[in-house]
Write a protein that holds these residues in place. Structure first.
Motif, PDB file in Angstrom:
ATOM      1  N   VAL A   1     -19.954  13.515 -75.882  1.00 44.90           N
ATOM      2  CA  VAL A   1     -19.163  14.742 -75.815  1.00 44.90           C
ATOM      3  C   VAL A   1     -18.893  15.363 -77.187  1.00 44.90           C
ATOM      4  O   VAL A   1     -18.493  16.520 -77.271  1.00 44.90           O
ATOM      5  N   TRP A   2     -19.102  14.577 -78.256  1.00 44.20           N
ATOM      6  CA  TRP A   2     -18.820  15.132 -79.578  1.00 44.20           C
ATOM      7  C   TRP A   2     -19.516  14.288 -80.623  1.00 44.20           C
ATOM      8  O   TRP A   2     -19.534  13.060 -80.533  1.00 44.20           O
ATOM      9  N   ARG A   3     -20.094  14.959 -81.590  1.00 47.24           N
ATOM     10  CA  ARG A   3     -20.654  14.276 -82.763  1.00 47.24           C
ATOM     11  C   ARG A   3     -19.944  14.837 -83.981  1.00 47.24           C
ATOM     12  O   ARG A   3     -19.996  16.039 -84.244  1.00 47.24           O
ATOM     13  N   GLN A   4     -19.290  13.963 -84.702  1.00 55.67           N
ATOM     14  CA  GLN A   4     -18.493  14.355 -85.866  1.00 55.67           C
ATOM     15  C   GLN A   4     -19.181  13.812 -87.119  1.00 55.67           C
ATOM     16  O   GLN A   4     -19.381  12.611 -87.252  1.00 55.67           O
ATOM     17  N   THR A   5     -19.533  14.702 -88.030  1.00 53.33           N
ATOM     18  CA  THR A   5     -20.135  14.297 -89.289  1.00 53.33           C
ATOM     19  C   THR A   5     -19.227  14.747 -90.426  1.00 53.33           C
ATOM     20  O   THR A   5     -18.858  15.920 -90.485  1.00 53.33           O
ATOM     21  N   ILE A   6     -18.868  13.801 -91.268  1.00 52.98           N
ATOM     22  CA  ILE A   6     -18.019  14.095 -92.428  1.00 52.98           C
ATOM     23  C   ILE A   6     -18.755  13.603 -93.666  1.00 52.98           C
ATOM     24  O   ILE A   6     -19.058  12.415 -93.781  1.00 52.98           O
ATOM     25  N   ILE A   7     -19.068  14.509 -94.572  1.00 54.12           N
ATOM     26  CA  ILE A   7     -19.705  14.140 -95.830  1.00 54.12           C
ATOM     27  C   ILE A   7     -18.610  14.197 -96.896  1.00 54.12           C
ATOM     28  O   ILE A   7     -18.200  15.263 -97.336  1.00 54.12           O
ATOM     29  N   ASP A   8     -18.113  13.004 -97.240  1.00 54.23           N
ATOM     30  CA  ASP A   8     -17.031  12.885 -98.206  1.00 54.23           C
ATOM     31  C   ASP A   8     -16.916  11.416 -98.608  1.00 54.23           C
ATOM     32  O   ASP A   8     -16.526  10.581 -97.792  1.00 54.23           O
ATOM     33  N   PRO A   9     -17.263  11.074 -99.839  1.00 59.83           N
ATOM     34  CA  PRO A   9     -17.224   9.672-100.253  1.00 59.83           C
ATOM     35  C   PRO A   9     -15.814   9.080-100.252  1.00 59.83           C
ATOM     36  O   PRO A   9     -15.659   7.863-100.263  1.00 59.83           O
ATOM     37  N   GLU A  10     -14.789   9.895-100.174  1.00 59.63           N
ATOM     38  CA  GLU A  10     -13.408   9.408-100.119  1.00 59.63           C
ATOM     39  C   GLU A  10     -12.994   9.016 -98.690  1.00 59.63           C
ATOM     40  O   GLU A  10     -12.010   8.319 -98.501  1.00 59.63           O
ATOM     41  N   HIS A  11     -13.737   9.487 -97.695  1.00 62.06           N
ATOM     42  CA  HIS A  11     -13.348   9.273 -96.298  1.00 62.06           C
ATOM     43  C   HIS A  11     -13.460   7.810 -95.862  1.00 62.06           C
ATOM     44  O   HIS A  11     -12.584   7.295 -95.185  1.00 62.06           O
ATOM     45  N   PHE A  12     -14.546   7.153 -96.245  1.00 61.70           N
ATOM     46  CA  PHE A  12     -14.752   5.747 -95.882  1.00 61.70           C
ATOM     47  C   PHE A  12     -15.364   5.052 -97.089  1.00 61.70           C
ATOM     48  O   PHE A  12     -16.515   5.301 -97.419  1.00 61.70           O
TER      49      PHE A  12
ATOM     50  N   GLY B   1     -17.285   3.116 -99.854  1.00 61.06           N
ATOM     51  CA  GLY B   1     -18.614   2.509 -99.861  1.00 61.06           C
ATOM     52  C   GLY B   1     -19.692   3.356 -99.218  1.00 61.06           C
ATOM     53  O   GLY B   1     -20.852   2.987 -99.234  1.00 61.06           O
ATOM     54  N   PHE B   2     -19.287   4.481 -98.625  1.00 58.90           N
ATOM     55  CA  PHE B   2     -20.243   5.361 -97.948  1.00 58.90           C
ATOM     56  C   PHE B   2     -20.040   6.801 -98.419  1.00 58.90           C
ATOM     57  O   PHE B   2     -18.936   7.194 -98.760  1.00 58.90           O
ATOM     58  N   SER B   3     -21.120   7.575 -98.385  1.00 60.94           N
ATOM     59  CA  SER B   3     -21.011   8.978 -98.778  1.00 60.94           C
ATOM     60  C   SER B   3     -20.490   9.846 -97.635  1.00 60.94           C
ATOM     61  O   SER B   3     -20.146  10.997 -97.835  1.00 60.94           O
ATOM     62  N   GLY B   4     -20.405   9.265 -96.435  1.00 66.43           N
ATOM     63  CA  GLY B   4     -19.889  10.005 -95.294  1.00 66.43           C
ATOM     64  C   GLY B   4     -19.970   9.176 -94.026  1.00 66.43           C
ATOM     65  O   GLY B   4     -20.389   8.015 -94.051  1.00 66.43           O
ATOM     66  N   VAL B   5     -19.550   9.790 -92.926  1.00 71.81           N
ATOM     67  CA  VAL B   5     -19.575   9.120 -91.624  1.00 71.81           C
ATOM     68  C   VAL B   5     -20.211  10.040 -90.593  1.00 71.81           C
ATOM     69  O   VAL B   5     -20.152  11.260 -90.701  1.00 71.81           O
ATOM     70  N   ASP B   6     -20.811   9.428 -89.606  1.00 75.16           N
ATOM     71  CA  ASP B   6     -21.398  10.135 -88.475  1.00 75.16           C
ATOM     72  C   ASP B   6     -20.901   9.420 -87.221  1.00 75.16           C
ATOM     73  O   ASP B   6     -21.350   8.315 -86.916  1.00 75.16           O
ATOM     74  N   ASN B   7     -19.912  10.003 -86.540  1.00 72.16           N
ATOM     75  CA  ASN B   7     -19.288   9.402 -85.358  1.00 72.16           C
ATOM     76  C   ASN B   7     -19.814  10.056 -84.088  1.00 72.16           C
ATOM     77  O   ASN B   7     -19.795  11.275 -83.964  1.00 72.16           O
ATOM     78  N   PHE B   8     -20.246   9.221 -83.142  1.00 70.96           N
ATOM     79  CA  PHE B   8     -20.697   9.682 -81.835  1.00 70.96           C
ATOM     80  C   PHE B   8     -19.609   9.329 -80.826  1.00 70.96           C
ATOM     81  O   PHE B   8     -19.306   8.153 -80.634  1.00 70.96           O
ATOM     82  N   TYR B   9     -19.005  10.331 -80.172  1.00 70.85           N
ATOM     83  CA  TYR B   9     -17.926  10.115 -79.204  1.00 70.85           C
ATOM     84  C   TYR B   9     -18.462  10.281 -77.782  1.00 70.85           C
ATOM     85  O   TYR B   9     -19.042  11.313 -77.459  1.00 70.85           O
ATOM     86  N   PHE B  10     -18.226   9.251 -76.961  1.00 70.67           N
ATOM     87  CA  PHE B  10     -18.671   9.249 -75.575  1.00 70.67           C
ATOM     88  C   PHE B  10     -17.458   9.260 -74.649  1.00 70.67           C
ATOM     89  O   PHE B  10     -16.452   8.604 -74.928  1.00 70.67           O
ATOM     90  N   LEU B  11     -17.559   9.988 -73.543  1.00 63.68           N
ATOM     91  CA  LEU B  11     -16.504  10.018 -72.536  1.00 63.68           C
ATOM     92  C   LEU B  11     -16.723   8.882 -71.555  1.00 63.68           C
ATOM     93  O   LEU B  11     -17.806   8.733 -70.984  1.00 63.68           O
ATOM     94  N   VAL B  12     -15.678   8.058 -71.362  1.00 69.81           N
ATOM     95  CA  VAL B  12     -15.751   6.918 -70.451  1.00 69.81           C
ATOM     96  C   VAL B  12     -14.587   7.040 -69.470  1.00 69.81           C
ATOM     97  O   VAL B  12     -13.431   6.915 -69.853  1.00 69.81           O
ATOM     98  N   ARG B  13     -14.896   7.318 -68.210  1.00 70.03           N
ATOM     99  CA  ARG B  13     -13.882   7.433 -67.151  1.00 70.03           C
ATOM    100  C   ARG B  13     -13.698   6.071 -66.493  1.00 70.03           C
ATOM    101  O   ARG B  13     -14.692   5.424 -66.138  1.00 70.03           O
ATOM    102  N   VAL B  14     -12.444   5.639 -66.335  1.00 66.13           N
ATOM    103  CA  VAL B  14     -12.163   4.316 -65.771  1.00 66.13           C
ATOM    104  C   VAL B  14     -10.932   4.374 -64.878  1.00 66.13           C
ATOM    105  O   VAL B  14     -10.150   5.321 -64.932  1.00 66.13           O
TER     106      VAL B  14
END
Length: 125
Positions: free
Chosen positions: A75-86, A88-101
């Motif tokens: 449902v969402w892909r979040q990309t953050i290019i910022d070495p301060e965010h995490f 040891g890394f120059s950025g993050v790429d988060n994949f968000y999935f919807l899970v109905r339970v």
């Protein structure tokens, strides 16, 4: 010239928006190394050659004890290019999935000590 070190890499992770029939969202209590507390969605880092969907299945089994039986929509892909965010890394790429339970009590394969090693200190709907 690029050295290819960790500071130049992107941290990939899969996260779950777990929603029950009462529209509650399951969150994890995350404490950083500097003792800051955040409420985050379950999930984690993609291991080498692991797809985001494969990561989602593994992380939910480990953290909250949820076995996925169907394909969950991205449902969402979040990309953050910022070495301060995490660190040891120059950025993050988060994949968000919807899970109905249906509501459930989160209890995964990891022990409480292993969850703390992952900086997780409980779950709340």
């Amino acid at each position: 010239m690029s050295t290819g070190g960790p500071s130049e890499s992107i941290r990939r992770s899969a996260r779950a928006l777990i929603v029950d029939h009462s529209y509650r969202i399951l969150l994890c209590n995350f404490r950083s190394r500097s003792d800051e507390t955040y409420w985050i969605t379950p999930g984690g880092r993609c291991e080498e050659r692991e797809t985001p969907r494969g990561t989602l299945e593994r992380e939910l089994r480990e953290e909250v004890g949820l076995e996925l039986r169907t394909t969950q929509p991205l449902v969402w892909r979040q990309t953050i290019i910022d070495p301060e965010h995490f660190p040891g890394f120059s950025g993050v790429d988060n994949f968000y999935f919807l899970v109905r339970v249906h509501g459930f009590e989160p209890r995964g394969a990891l022990t409480d000590a292993e969850l703390r090693d992952e900086h997780l200190h409980g779950f709340r709907w």
